[in-house]
Design a protein around this motif. Structure first.
Motif, PDB file in Angstrom:
ATOM      1  N   THR A  69     -11.605   5.115   8.979  1.00  0.00           N
ATOM      2  CA  THR A  69     -11.156   6.444   9.423  1.00  0.00           C
ATOM      3  C   THR A  69     -10.289   7.106   8.366  1.00  0.00           C
ATOM      4  N   ALA A  70      -9.367   6.326   7.786  1.00  0.00           N
ATOM      5  CA  ALA A  70      -8.481   6.881   6.753  1.00  0.00           C
ATOM      6  C   ALA A  70      -9.280   7.312   5.524  1.00  0.00           C
ATOM      7  N   THR A  71     -10.246   6.490   5.130  1.00  0.00           N
ATOM      8  CA  THR A  71     -11.070   6.836   3.960  1.00  0.00           C
ATOM      9  C   THR A  71     -11.847   8.115   4.213  1.00  0.00           C
ATOM     10  N   PHE A  72     -12.442   8.221   5.403  1.00  0.00           N
ATOM     11  CA  PHE A  72     -13.200   9.435   5.729  1.00  0.00           C
ATOM     12  C   PHE A  72     -12.294  10.662   5.711  1.00  0.00           C
ATOM     13  N   ALA A  73     -11.116  10.552   6.333  1.00  0.00           N
ATOM     14  CA  ALA A  73     -10.207  11.698   6.407  1.00  0.00           C
ATOM     15  C   ALA A  73      -9.782  12.163   5.018  1.00  0.00           C
ATOM     16  N   VAL A  74      -9.444  11.208   4.146  1.00  0.00           N
ATOM     17  CA  VAL A  74      -8.982  11.565   2.806  1.00  0.00           C
ATOM     18  C   VAL A  74     -10.121  12.166   1.979  1.00  0.00           C
ATOM     19  N   VAL A 186      -4.338   5.900  -1.392  1.00  0.00           N
ATOM     20  CA  VAL A 186      -2.987   6.409  -1.139  1.00  0.00           C
ATOM     21  C   VAL A 186      -2.706   7.635  -1.996  1.00  0.00           C
ATOM     22  N   LEU A 187      -3.076   7.583  -3.265  1.00  0.00           N
ATOM     23  CA  LEU A 187      -2.822   8.712  -4.163  1.00  0.00           C
ATOM     24  C   LEU A 187      -3.643   9.928  -3.763  1.00  0.00           C
ATOM     25  N   TRP A 188      -4.878   9.697  -3.343  1.00  0.00           N
ATOM     26  CA  TRP A 188      -5.708  10.807  -2.865  1.00  0.00           C
ATOM     27  C   TRP A 188      -5.095  11.432  -1.608  1.00  0.00           C
TER      28      TRP A 188
END
Length: 413
Positions: A69-74, A186-188
């Motif tokens: 979910t975090a990867t998709f959102a970013v 995290v940086l993205w």
């Protein structure tokens, strides 16, 4: 008798015209073309984002974990920021000439390459994606700088701030390339949150005392078209789910109910938000623009969830992550609509109608979250969410009818 034009004179207009067509500078700040319509080139440009969003959603459909979910959102945030820059530049400064077309096609080439790596952005492909995205930001920054160079001195303050943020973004994204997958993510995430926050503040101060209007019907239409792009992911999600699953009456019914949720998204956005101009004031315009990010993300996430909804159609209860995803996506879509309504130019004309619609939207959003928490069977979850979306639209429809202005005030799509 007038003398026949010499060969030199006959060639000069052609050469001058060609140079003008290829190297004419973009429109300066303040030279907003309010009479133009959305061009075929803009529609072609948006098609590349169909692929980018599709790749990100396809990967998300395979992993509904917190990390997925975090990867998709970013990644979706990165895509949306690129789209926003390309869209607003064309809207405010682009021309129908070879220079603008060439730069847009170069953007499309970079975006197409990015689509190859978006699906595995949380792995080694993320390094290449970071490099390509930094290059894209550099190209976009060059375009904004080309406007800044020819602006009047009194209009350069805001573009200078905007360019400063863009350059900082290039450095940040480029620095993420050699990091580990977690470090890059995290940086993205820092880039997406910081970029949107700072640019939102810059926009608010810029429009505090506007010297010219920037809101046009084509701009509003482009934002609506991006919502259509992510709505396409709902259709793709249902089709992919039915294609990869052994079909039965229950499975097919679940898929069709999921598809109808997409219809509910469309009905609510089309009749409450789409084709309605936002206010020119800084806070309203900034809210209108940046609220479209979580709204579009929620719709795209629901599209990814459709695959899982169909895949688990025969389960007695919807899996936890999937249930929260579907309920949360509908809730976010409804809440962002609530936030968008006061930013519209015609909100003050019918405050009682809009406020009552907002109350119903908030109630439906709470209902969607409760549905996600209760984890009913997939078909029942889809039905509940569909009924909530339908109820909000029906309520708005009835309120506009009672107002006696439905035909004139709700734009036809």
């Amino acid at each position: 008798m007038p003398r026949a034009p010499s060969c030199h004179r006959s060639r000069s207009p052609l050469g001058t015209g060609t140079r003008r067509w290829l190297f004419r500078p973009p429109r300066r700040h303040g030279e907003v073309d309010t009479s133009r319509s959305v061009s075929f080139l803009e529609l072609f440009y948006d098609l590349v984002y169909v692929v980018l969003v599709g790749q990100a959603a396809h990967t998300f459909a395979e992993d509904f974990s917190w990390r997925g979910t975090a990867t998709f959102a970013v990644v979706f945030g990165l895509i949306w920021i690129a789209w926003l820059n390309g869209t607003l530049f064309y809207e405010l400064h682009g021309r129908e000439d070879g220079h603008t077309r060439s730069l847009i096609f170069v953007q499309m080439l970079l975006l197409s390459l990015m689509a190859v790596y978006v699906g595995h952005a949380d792995g080694d492909d993320g390094r290449t994606l970071a490099a390509l995205y930094a290059l894209l930001l550099a190209l976009l920054s060059y375009q904004w700088y080309s406007v800044y160079r020819q602006d009047e001195p009194e209009l350069r303050r805001t573009p200078r701030r905007y360019l400063t943020v863009m350059v900082a973004g290039i450095v940040l994204i480029a620095a993420s390339a050699p990091l580990s997958a977690d470090g890059r993510l995290v940086l993205w995430a820092v880039f997406v949150v910081a970029w949107c926050s700072v640019e939102c503040v810059i926009l608010i101060f810029w429009r505090r005392a506007p010297s010219y209007d920037v809101v046009t019907e084509p701009m509003v239409e482009r934002f609506g078209l991006f919502i259509i792009i992510v709505l396409g992911e709902v259709v793709i999600g249902v089709v992919n789910g039915l294609t990869d699953t052994e079909r039965s009456t229950l499975v097919t019914t679940t898929g069709l109910l999921g598809l109808a949720i997409g219809f509910g998204f469309w009905w609510n956005y089309a009749d409450l938000v789409s084709r309605r101009l936002p206010r020119e004031s800084g806070h309203s315009l900034a809210t209108w623009i940046f609220t479209h990010l979580p709204m579009a993300m929620a719709v795209a996430a629901a599209g990814a969830g459709m695959v899982g909804l169909v895949d688990h159609a025969t389960d007695h209860r919807t899996p936890v992550a999937l249930s929260w995803l579907m309920g949360g996506s509908v809730a976010v879509m409804l809440i962002t609509t609530v936030v968008l309504l006061p930013t519209l130019a015609d909100y003050d004309r019918f405050p009682a109608v809009y406020k009552s619609v907002q109350a119903v939207l908030v109630t439906a959003a709470v209902g969607a979250l409760l549905a996600g928490w209760s984890r009913p069977a997939p078909w029942l979850l889809a039905l509940i969410l569909l009924l909530l979306l339908s109820a909000t639209w029906v309520f708005a429809f009835v309120r506009w009818l009672r107002q006696g202005s439905l035909i004139n005030e709700i734009p036809a799509d």
